[in-house]
Design an enzyme around this catalytic site. Sequence first.
Site, PDB file in Angstrom:
ATOM      1  N   SER A   7      40.060  46.459  26.579  1.00 20.64           N
ATOM      2  CA  SER A   7      40.254  47.687  27.355  1.00 20.64           C
ATOM      3  C   SER A   7      41.414  47.471  28.313  1.00 20.64           C
ATOM      4  O   SER A   7      41.349  46.594  29.186  1.00 20.64           O
ATOM      5  CB  SER A   7      38.999  48.016  28.155  1.00 20.64           C
ATOM      6  OG  SER A   7      39.324  48.918  29.185  1.00 20.64           O
ATOM      7  N   HIS A  32      41.550  49.662  23.301  1.00 21.50           N
ATOM      8  CA  HIS A  32      40.688  50.664  23.930  1.00 21.50           C
ATOM      9  C   HIS A  32      41.391  51.230  25.163  1.00 21.50           C
ATOM     10  O   HIS A  32      41.802  50.480  26.061  1.00 21.50           O
ATOM     11  CB  HIS A  32      39.367  49.996  24.311  1.00 21.50           C
ATOM     12  CG  HIS A  32      38.342  50.911  24.880  1.00 21.50           C
ATOM     13  ND1 HIS A  32      37.523  51.707  24.093  1.00 21.50           N
ATOM     14  CD2 HIS A  32      37.979  51.176  26.156  1.00 21.50           C
ATOM     15  CE1 HIS A  32      36.705  52.395  24.854  1.00 21.50           C
ATOM     16  NE2 HIS A  32      36.960  52.101  26.124  1.00 21.50           N
ATOM     17  N   ASP A  34      41.095  53.772  28.313  1.00 25.33           N
ATOM     18  CA  ASP A  34      40.138  54.498  29.149  1.00 25.33           C
ATOM     19  C   ASP A  34      40.833  55.621  29.906  1.00 25.33           C
ATOM     20  O   ASP A  34      41.668  55.371  30.778  1.00 25.33           O
ATOM     21  CB  ASP A  34      39.470  53.526  30.134  1.00 25.33           C
ATOM     22  CG  ASP A  34      38.455  52.648  29.444  1.00 25.33           C
ATOM     23  OD1 ASP A  34      37.567  53.199  28.771  1.00 25.33           O
ATOM     24  OD2 ASP A  34      38.554  51.409  29.561  1.00 25.33           O
ATOM     25  N   MET A  36      40.430  58.672  32.432  1.00 28.50           N
ATOM     26  CA  MET A  36      39.510  59.156  33.488  1.00 28.50           C
ATOM     27  C   MET A  36      40.193  60.230  34.317  1.00 28.50           C
ATOM     28  O   MET A  36      41.382  60.117  34.633  1.00 28.50           O
ATOM     29  CB  MET A  36      39.111  57.994  34.402  1.00 28.50           C
ATOM     30  CG  MET A  36      38.519  56.800  33.668  1.00 28.50           C
ATOM     31  SD  MET A  36      37.928  55.573  34.838  1.00 28.50           S
ATOM     32  CE  MET A  36      37.512  54.217  33.725  1.00 28.50           C
ATOM     33  N   HIS A  65      39.038  56.683  24.878  1.00 30.99           N
ATOM     34  CA  HIS A  65      37.707  56.990  25.415  1.00 30.99           C
ATOM     35  C   HIS A  65      37.902  58.008  26.533  1.00 30.99           C
ATOM     36  O   HIS A  65      38.365  57.661  27.620  1.00 30.99           O
ATOM     37  CB  HIS A  65      37.097  55.667  25.915  1.00 30.99           C
ATOM     38  CG  HIS A  65      35.812  55.805  26.656  1.00 30.99           C
ATOM     39  ND1 HIS A  65      35.271  54.766  27.389  1.00 30.99           N
ATOM     40  CD2 HIS A  65      34.938  56.832  26.774  1.00 30.99           C
ATOM     41  CE1 HIS A  65      34.128  55.155  27.919  1.00 30.99           C
ATOM     42  NE2 HIS A  65      33.916  56.404  27.575  1.00 30.99           N
ATOM     43  N   MET A  67      36.860  60.037  29.351  1.00 28.45           N
ATOM     44  CA  MET A  67      35.863  60.240  30.410  1.00 28.45           C
ATOM     45  C   MET A  67      36.361  61.385  31.269  1.00 28.45           C
ATOM     46  O   MET A  67      36.764  61.203  32.427  1.00 28.45           O
ATOM     47  CB  MET A  67      35.707  58.939  31.220  1.00 28.45           C
ATOM     48  CG  MET A  67      34.983  57.854  30.450  1.00 28.45           C
ATOM     49  SD  MET A  67      35.196  56.213  31.160  1.00 28.45           S
ATOM     50  CE  MET A  67      36.728  55.732  30.364  1.00 28.45           C
ATOM     51  N   MET A 136      27.492  53.360  26.317  1.00 29.87           N
ATOM     52  CA  MET A 136      27.955  52.810  27.598  1.00 29.87           C
ATOM     53  C   MET A 136      26.884  51.873  28.144  1.00 29.87           C
ATOM     54  O   MET A 136      25.731  52.273  28.325  1.00 29.87           O
ATOM     55  CB  MET A 136      28.208  53.935  28.620  1.00 29.87           C
ATOM     56  CG  MET A 136      29.439  54.785  28.379  1.00 29.87           C
ATOM     57  SD  MET A 136      30.980  53.872  28.197  1.00 29.87           S
ATOM     58  CE  MET A 136      31.128  53.000  29.764  1.00 29.87           C
ATOM     59  N   PHE A 142      34.554  52.359  36.063  1.00 31.28           N
ATOM     60  CA  PHE A 142      35.175  51.147  36.588  1.00 31.28           C
ATOM     61  C   PHE A 142      34.925  49.950  35.665  1.00 31.28           C
ATOM     62  O   PHE A 142      33.885  49.889  34.998  1.00 31.28           O
ATOM     63  CB  PHE A 142      34.610  50.815  37.975  1.00 31.28           C
ATOM     64  CG  PHE A 142      34.788  51.933  38.954  1.00 31.28           C
ATOM     65  CD1 PHE A 142      35.994  52.094  39.635  1.00 31.28           C
ATOM     66  CD2 PHE A 142      33.773  52.849  39.167  1.00 31.28           C
ATOM     67  CE1 PHE A 142      36.170  53.150  40.520  1.00 31.28           C
ATOM     68  CE2 PHE A 142      33.939  53.914  40.053  1.00 31.28           C
ATOM     69  CZ  PHE A 142      35.151  54.065  40.725  1.00 31.28           C
ATOM     70  N   GLY A 143      35.880  49.037  35.669  1.00 30.51           N
ATOM     71  CA  GLY A 143      35.673  47.784  34.956  1.00 30.51           C
ATOM     72  C   GLY A 143      34.909  46.806  35.838  1.00 30.51           C
ATOM     73  O   GLY A 143      34.674  47.054  37.024  1.00 30.51           O
ATOM     74  N   GLY A 144      34.492  45.725  35.248  1.00 34.13           N
ATOM     75  CA  GLY A 144      33.912  44.635  36.012  1.00 34.13           C
ATOM     76  C   GLY A 144      32.491  44.834  36.498  1.00 34.13           C
ATOM     77  O   GLY A 144      32.034  44.130  37.397  1.00 34.13           O
ATOM     78  N   ASP A 174      30.398  49.345  25.431  1.00 34.24           N
ATOM     79  CA  ASP A 174      31.460  49.318  26.440  1.00 34.24           C
ATOM     80  C   ASP A 174      30.848  49.105  27.816  1.00 34.24           C
ATOM     81  O   ASP A 174      30.066  49.928  28.284  1.00 34.24           O
ATOM     82  CB  ASP A 174      32.204  50.667  26.372  1.00 34.24           C
ATOM     83  CG  ASP A 174      33.400  50.739  27.309  1.00 34.24           C
ATOM     84  OD1 ASP A 174      33.710  49.745  27.985  1.00 34.24           O
ATOM     85  OD2 ASP A 174      34.028  51.821  27.335  1.00 34.24           O
ATOM     86  N   GLY A 175      31.231  47.989  28.439  1.00 31.22           N
ATOM     87  CA  GLY A 175      30.793  47.712  29.805  1.00 31.22           C
ATOM     88  C   GLY A 175      30.031  46.403  29.908  1.00 31.22           C
ATOM     89  O   GLY A 175      28.969  46.251  29.299  1.00 31.22           O
ATOM     90  N   GLY A 176      30.597  45.460  30.629  1.00 33.48           N
ATOM     91  CA  GLY A 176      29.904  44.190  30.837  1.00 33.48           C
ATOM     92  C   GLY A 176      29.835  43.305  29.605  1.00 33.48           C
ATOM     93  O   GLY A 176      29.000  42.400  29.535  1.00 33.48           O
ATOM     94  N   GLY A 196      37.042  44.589  28.991  1.00 30.17           N
ATOM     95  CA  GLY A 196      38.166  44.732  29.919  1.00 30.17           C
ATOM     96  C   GLY A 196      38.352  43.475  30.725  1.00 30.17           C
ATOM     97  O   GLY A 196      39.253  42.669  30.476  1.00 30.17           O
ATOM     98  N   SER A 197      37.462  43.274  31.703  1.00 33.67           N
ATOM     99  CA  SER A 197      37.654  42.137  32.609  1.00 33.67           C
ATOM    100  C   SER A 197      37.483  40.797  31.911  1.00 33.67           C
ATOM    101  O   SER A 197      38.096  39.812  32.321  1.00 33.67           O
ATOM    102  CB  SER A 197      36.727  42.258  33.823  1.00 33.67           C
ATOM    103  OG  SER A 197      35.414  42.536  33.418  1.00 33.67           O
TER     104      SER A 197
HETATM  105  C1  DX5 Z   1      34.402  51.774  32.082  1.00 36.76           C
HETATM  106  C2  DX5 Z   1      35.305  51.699  30.884  1.00 36.76           C
HETATM  107  C3  DX5 Z   1      35.365  50.392  30.213  1.00 36.76           C
HETATM  108  C4  DX5 Z   1      35.827  49.252  31.081  1.00 36.76           C
HETATM  109  C5  DX5 Z   1      34.968  48.077  30.741  1.00 36.76           C
HETATM  110  O1  DX5 Z   1      34.198  53.089  32.423  1.00 36.76           O
HETATM  111  O2  DX5 Z   1      34.922  52.661  29.908  1.00 36.76           O
HETATM  112  O3  DX5 Z   1      36.125  50.452  29.020  1.00 36.76           O
HETATM  113  O4  DX5 Z   1      37.170  48.885  30.886  1.00 36.76           O
HETATM  114  O5  DX5 Z   1      35.262  47.054  31.602  1.00 36.76           O
HETATM  115  P1  DX5 Z   1      34.481  45.671  31.598  1.00 36.76           P
HETATM  116  O6  DX5 Z   1      34.658  45.074  30.241  1.00 36.76           O
HETATM  117  O7  DX5 Z   1      35.152  44.928  32.680  1.00 36.76           O
HETATM  118  O8  DX5 Z   1      33.037  45.983  31.876  1.00 36.76           O
HETATM  119 ZN    ZN Z   2      35.881  52.596  27.857  1.00 35.62          ZN
END
Ligand code: DX5
Ligand code: ZN
Length: 235
Positions: A7, A32, A34, A36, A65, A67, A136, A142-144, A174-176, A196-197
């Site tokens: 991401s 990917h 994102d 927003m 994606h 959002m 999700m 947010f990432g992380g 997606d996420g964590g 992402g992170s």
């Molecule tokens: C969050 C995004 C994700 C985000 C995931 O709303 O949709 O794609 O980048 O980040 P990590 O992998 O850090 O959880």
């Molecule tokens: Zn995403």
Amino acid sequence: MVELLPSILSADFARLAEDVAAVERGGATVVHVDVMDGHFVPNITIGPPVVKSLRKATKLPLDCHLMIENPDQYVPAFADAGADWVSVHYEACRHLHRSLELIKSRSMKAGVVINPATRVDLLTDILPMVDFVLVMSVNPGFGGQKFIEFSLDKIRHLAELRQKLGLAFRIEVDGGVAHETVARIVQAGAELLVAGSAVFGAGRRCPRIAGGSAPRCQPRSGSCKQDFCKQGSLE
Ligand code: DX5
Ligand code: ZN
């Protein structure tokens, strides 16, 4: 096939082309993106102009994606910009069937996304028309963030439904997604792993997979300790 989708939310937006080239060299198969809008989620990122620039920078499929509220208004612009996959949130679509038809009419792969609080069962009738379902595993924006454990039950439930209905949609998460969670996520049945992170994050940035040009990183099998990167050495 299990695929890693970095991401770019956690990449360096001032050097996106370099970061995308680096993850491509590192083995990523899809990028990917994102999107927003500051309304559907409490954050603002990027839109079609950046996708258009990314399109020139990589041959990898771009997984957008969305959002955003009212995604139908923007789907054509993402198609024109060169998006390959577009996913819309169940919670943001007043007429989800129409939104998915619109994505498919522009020859893009169509995905539906559900937030952590949205039940998998609500998708049953729409599943035959999607190419993928994105679960999700954090609240979007947010990432992380920390992986929400009950997402594993939702992935398992979706995989069961897929088998029961004889369908072939793919399951994305997606996420964590990180070293600590990835095995359980794959065991539950997800095959498209957004990260992402874990790929780009501060303090874990692998020169080979996320930076590309660091001279210290040599392509030596098995010696890199960074998540997902089995090819480099950080010596
Ligand atoms: C969050 C995004 C994700 C985000 C995931 O709303 O949709 O794609 O980048 O980040 P990590 O992998 O850090 O959880
Ligand atoms: Zn995403």
